[in-house]
Design an enzyme around this catalytic site. Structure first.
Site, PDB file in Angstrom:
ATOM      1  N   GLU A 131     -15.127  -2.043  14.664  1.00 21.77           N
ATOM      2  CA  GLU A 131     -16.270  -2.826  14.171  1.00 21.77           C
ATOM      3  C   GLU A 131     -16.696  -2.295  12.809  1.00 21.77           C
ATOM      4  OE1 GLU A 131     -17.773  -5.349  15.878  1.00 21.77           O
ATOM      5  OE2 GLU A 131     -17.716  -4.874  18.020  1.00 21.77           O
TER       6      GLU A 131
HETATM    7  P1  FAD Z   1     -17.544   8.045  26.623  1.00 17.22           P
HETATM    8  O1  FAD Z   1     -16.420   7.242  26.179  1.00 17.22           O
HETATM    9  O2  FAD Z   1     -18.375   7.547  27.747  1.00 17.22           O
HETATM   10  O3  FAD Z   1     -17.013   9.508  26.953  1.00 17.22           O
HETATM   11  C1  FAD Z   1     -17.710  10.399  27.780  1.00 17.22           C
HETATM   12  C2  FAD Z   1     -16.741  10.995  28.773  1.00 17.22           C
HETATM   13  O4  FAD Z   1     -17.484  11.867  29.625  1.00 17.22           O
HETATM   14  C3  FAD Z   1     -16.077   9.971  29.686  1.00 17.22           C
HETATM   15  O5  FAD Z   1     -14.672  10.110  29.612  1.00 17.22           O
HETATM   16  C4  FAD Z   1     -16.587  10.312  31.082  1.00 17.22           C
HETATM   17  O6  FAD Z   1     -15.614  10.117  32.092  1.00 17.22           O
HETATM   18  C5  FAD Z   1     -16.940  11.782  30.927  1.00 17.22           C
HETATM   19  N1  FAD Z   1     -17.953  12.258  31.868  1.00 17.22           N
HETATM   20  C6  FAD Z   1     -19.071  11.621  32.284  1.00 17.22           C
HETATM   21  N2  FAD Z   1     -19.736  12.404  33.147  1.00 17.22           N
HETATM   22  C7  FAD Z   1     -19.038  13.557  33.274  1.00 17.22           C
HETATM   23  C8  FAD Z   1     -19.216  14.738  34.038  1.00 17.22           C
HETATM   24  N3  FAD Z   1     -20.247  14.912  34.850  1.00 17.22           N
HETATM   25  N4  FAD Z   1     -18.277  15.737  33.933  1.00 17.22           N
HETATM   26  C9  FAD Z   1     -17.201  15.590  33.098  1.00 17.22           C
HETATM   27  N5  FAD Z   1     -16.997  14.486  32.362  1.00 17.22           N
HETATM   28  C10 FAD Z   1     -17.911  13.475  32.439  1.00 17.22           C
HETATM   29  N6  FAD Z   1     -17.346   0.038  20.582  1.00 17.22           N
HETATM   30  C11 FAD Z   1     -16.737  -0.425  19.465  1.00 17.22           C
HETATM   31  O7  FAD Z   1     -16.794   0.228  18.406  1.00 17.22           O
HETATM   32  N7  FAD Z   1     -16.046  -1.609  19.486  1.00 17.22           N
HETATM   33  C12 FAD Z   1     -15.956  -2.378  20.609  1.00 17.22           C
HETATM   34  O8  FAD Z   1     -15.293  -3.415  20.611  1.00 17.22           O
HETATM   35  C13 FAD Z   1     -16.619  -1.929  21.778  1.00 17.22           C
HETATM   36  N8  FAD Z   1     -16.585  -2.668  22.891  1.00 17.22           N
HETATM   37  C14 FAD Z   1     -16.998  -2.119  24.058  1.00 17.22           C
HETATM   38  C15 FAD Z   1     -16.787  -2.828  25.236  1.00 17.22           C
HETATM   39  C16 FAD Z   1     -17.122  -2.274  26.444  1.00 17.22           C
HETATM   40  C17 FAD Z   1     -16.877  -3.034  27.702  1.00 17.22           C
HETATM   41  C18 FAD Z   1     -17.667  -0.969  26.488  1.00 17.22           C
HETATM   42  C19 FAD Z   1     -17.973  -0.318  27.800  1.00 17.22           C
HETATM   43  C20 FAD Z   1     -17.918  -0.264  25.311  1.00 17.22           C
HETATM   44  C21 FAD Z   1     -17.581  -0.834  24.089  1.00 17.22           C
HETATM   45  N9  FAD Z   1     -17.794  -0.177  22.889  1.00 17.22           N
HETATM   46  C22 FAD Z   1     -17.271  -0.672  21.735  1.00 17.22           C
HETATM   47  C23 FAD Z   1     -18.522   1.104  22.848  1.00 17.22           C
HETATM   48  C24 FAD Z   1     -17.577   2.304  22.746  1.00 17.22           C
HETATM   49  O9  FAD Z   1     -16.576   2.185  23.720  1.00 17.22           O
HETATM   50  C25 FAD Z   1     -18.379   3.579  22.960  1.00 17.22           C
HETATM   51  O10 FAD Z   1     -19.441   3.645  22.043  1.00 17.22           O
HETATM   52  C26 FAD Z   1     -17.555   4.864  22.775  1.00 17.22           C
HETATM   53  O11 FAD Z   1     -16.257   4.743  23.300  1.00 17.22           O
HETATM   54  C27 FAD Z   1     -18.307   5.996  23.462  1.00 17.22           C
HETATM   55  O12 FAD Z   1     -17.608   7.220  23.334  1.00 17.22           O
HETATM   56  P2  FAD Z   1     -18.308   8.540  23.861  1.00 17.22           P
HETATM   57  O13 FAD Z   1     -17.343   9.642  23.688  1.00 17.22           O
HETATM   58  O14 FAD Z   1     -19.656   8.683  23.269  1.00 17.22           O
HETATM   59  O15 FAD Z   1     -18.582   8.296  25.430  1.00 17.22           O
END
Ligand code: FAD
Length: 465
Positions: free
Chosen positions: A62
């Site tokens: 995006e």
């Molecule tokens: P996460 O990806 O949630 O990573 C956190 C990790 O922590 C996960 O792997 C989880 O399993 C792990 N975890 C949780 N609790 C624990 C625990 N107690 N112990 C150990 N591990 C744990 N963004 C875009 O830019 N473009 C898009 O098109 C887009 N579309 C999306 C569509 C959907 C359906 C969704 C759900 C999200 C979308 N997003 C999009 C948002 C984007 O996916 C997220 O903002 C980004 O991937 C988040 O990354 P993160 O590392 O912050 O969190």
């Protein structure tokens, strides 16, 4: 394992992996990533759906085509990852009535123009509120000021398309001051590149991981990353930090990065000892973990229009947000006969809770309205569970009305030697994959600076000479 690790990163999504990458770039090798699920990537996840690779989580890069380079693009280029620019310009010709048949293109264009004019007014108002130090208002309040009152099914559909499709929550919830305009699009550009590569969007996360994990230790083989490790406790009562997992393991580290989603922090999956300060818990509770879901359906044959300008189509209904946005996969996976439909917020929650048969029957009702009674039943359906999955509890962060930046800073603030990362801690780019990428780097930099200060403080006077 070393007795005492430098840093434990909780979560191997984009933020956790980019934090670990930056920490190792900064010279730390004594790192451990604990991931609850059985793979890295978090909310970036591909899936084999009846023989076709689909993205159940993030799908678009995006913010492309602007004055700043989206940080994911150089990796996309290095990997030669296949992407397609999404083109929504034909929406007006592809909008269906509840009772069947297309709306005349000119009618849709007019409604869309009104919705866009209201959004532009909101962007100007938002800047004025901020510079004058005025209180926040909702996107809905800004619409009222503009005398924009979407009320027909078509107007409500366009209102959903202009707001909920991005925020995953309706205008009455979303903050005007903090979300309009969205910095991702003003900084990185207005375009959206869809990842359509069989290696999946997650290959970007794998690429970063490979940069710092030894090849032969990659994923679940070495000491640096452990899958299926659900962290249940972060304890900093004694000297040093102890992280405990549900399988009874325990690890010690000097610093911890928590990159689990806002939804996870709002749940009681991870306990902190001592408890997080009240102000921090208060901030965690004030923000929203919104819900955006993509449902995939596989059919024995194609019955929807295909060819240029048909990829996205909309469906209007008296119930706002009732199976509103559709996309076929004919461009990226010709002959796959797959459709996806996007639902958000309450509708997505309702659908997640009901039996699959009820959802299939609702969807078939909608498709029959659009394409006639004689269409075939799907041979497969994929219903995501982002909300009920205890490792996510929603899809991404949304900033609700009236929550000030003070609380955002509390949300992000470290607690002792526990640092908080994840897309929800990116002040400008929350909600997006690149926001998670920046958030990881940011948390790592904070820890590296802190370590440097500690190191300087611990130096003897002779060392300083
Ligand atoms: P996460 O990806 O949630 O990573 C956190 C990790 O922590 C996960 O792997 C989880 O399993 C792990 N975890 C949780 N609790 C624990 C625990 N107690 N112990 C150990 N591990 C744990 N963004 C875009 O830019 N473009 C898009 O098109 C887009 N579309 C999306 C569509 C959907 C359906 C969704 C759900 C999200 C979308 N997003 C999009 C948002 C984007 O996916 C997220 O903002 C980004 O991937 C988040 O990354 P993160 O590392 O912050 O969190």
């Amino acid at each position: 394992y070393p007795e005492l690790l430098d840093v434990i990163v909780i979560g191997a999504g984009m933020a956790g992996i980019s934090a670990a990458w930056r920490l190792s770039e900064g010279g730390l090798k004594n790192l451990l990533i604990l991931e609850a699920s059985d793979k890295i990537g978090g909310r970036i996840r591909k899936h084999d759906f009846s023989g076709t690779t689909i993205e159940v989580g993030a799908n678009w890069i995006e913010g492309v085509g602007g004055h700043l380079l989206n940080p994911l693009l150089p990796i996309v280029e290095k990997l030669n990852l296949r992407t397609r620019r999404s083109d929504y310009s034909h929406i007006s010709s592809n909008t269906y009535r509840q009772e069947g048949g297309l709306y005349p293109c000119e009618v849709v264009k007019k409604v869309l123009e009104n919705a866009e004019a209201s959004s532009e007014f909101g962007a100007t108002l938002s800047a004025t509120l901020s510079s004058a130090g005025e209180d926040d208002i909702s996107v809905l309040a800004s619409q009222r000021l503009f005398k924009h009152f979407p009320s027909s099914p078509l107007e409500m559909l366009m209102d959903w398309y202009m707001n909920d499709y991005e925020d995953a929550e309706p205008p009455k919830i979303t903050s005007l001051k903090n979300t309009v305009p969205i910095p991702t699009f003003t900084d990185f550009g207005p375009d959206h590149d869809l990842v359509v590569d069989d290696r999946g969007y997650e290959s970007i996360v794998h690429y970063l991981a490979k940069e710092f994990l030894k090849k032969d230790h990659y994923i679940d083989k070495g000491p640096e990353i452990k899958l299926n490790k659900v962290v249940k406790e972060v304890n900093q009562l004694s000297d040093g930090l102890t992280v405990k997992t549900e399988d009874g393991s325990s690890y010690k580290a000097r610093y911890v990065v928590v990159s689990a989603s806002l939804g996870v922090l709002q749940s009681n999956l991870i306990r902190f000892k001592p408890e997080l300060p009240y102000e921090k818990t208060f901030a965690i509770s004030k923000f929203d973990m919104a819900l955006f879901s993509k449902i995939f359906l596989k059919f024995p044959s194609k019955f929807w229009p295909s060819g240029p300008g048909t990829e996205f189509f909309l469906y209007a209904h008296t119930k706002r947000g009732y199976y509103p946005l559709w996309k076929h996969l004919e461009e990226e996976a010709p002959g796959s006969n797959i459709l996806l439909v996007v639902v958000t917020d309450e509708e997505a929650r309702r659908i997640e809770l009901q039996p699959e048969s009820a959802t299939t029957s609702e969807i078939m009702g909608v498709l029959r309205s659009m394409f006639g009674k004689n269409i075939p039943e799907p041979t497969d359906i994929l219903l995501p569970n982002w909300w009920s999955n205890r490792f996510f509890r929603g899809s991404f962060f949304n900033w609700p009305t009236g929550v000030s930046r003070h609380y955002f800073h509390k949300l992000k603030a470290p607690f002792g030697r526990v640092y908080f990362s994840g897309e929800h801690t990116s002040e400008l780019y929350n909600g997006f994959v690149h926001g998670a990428y920046f958030a990881g780097i940011d948390s790592a930099n904070m820890i590296l600076s802190e370590m440097l200060l500690q190191h300087k403080d611990n130096r003897s006077p002779e060392d300083n000479q």
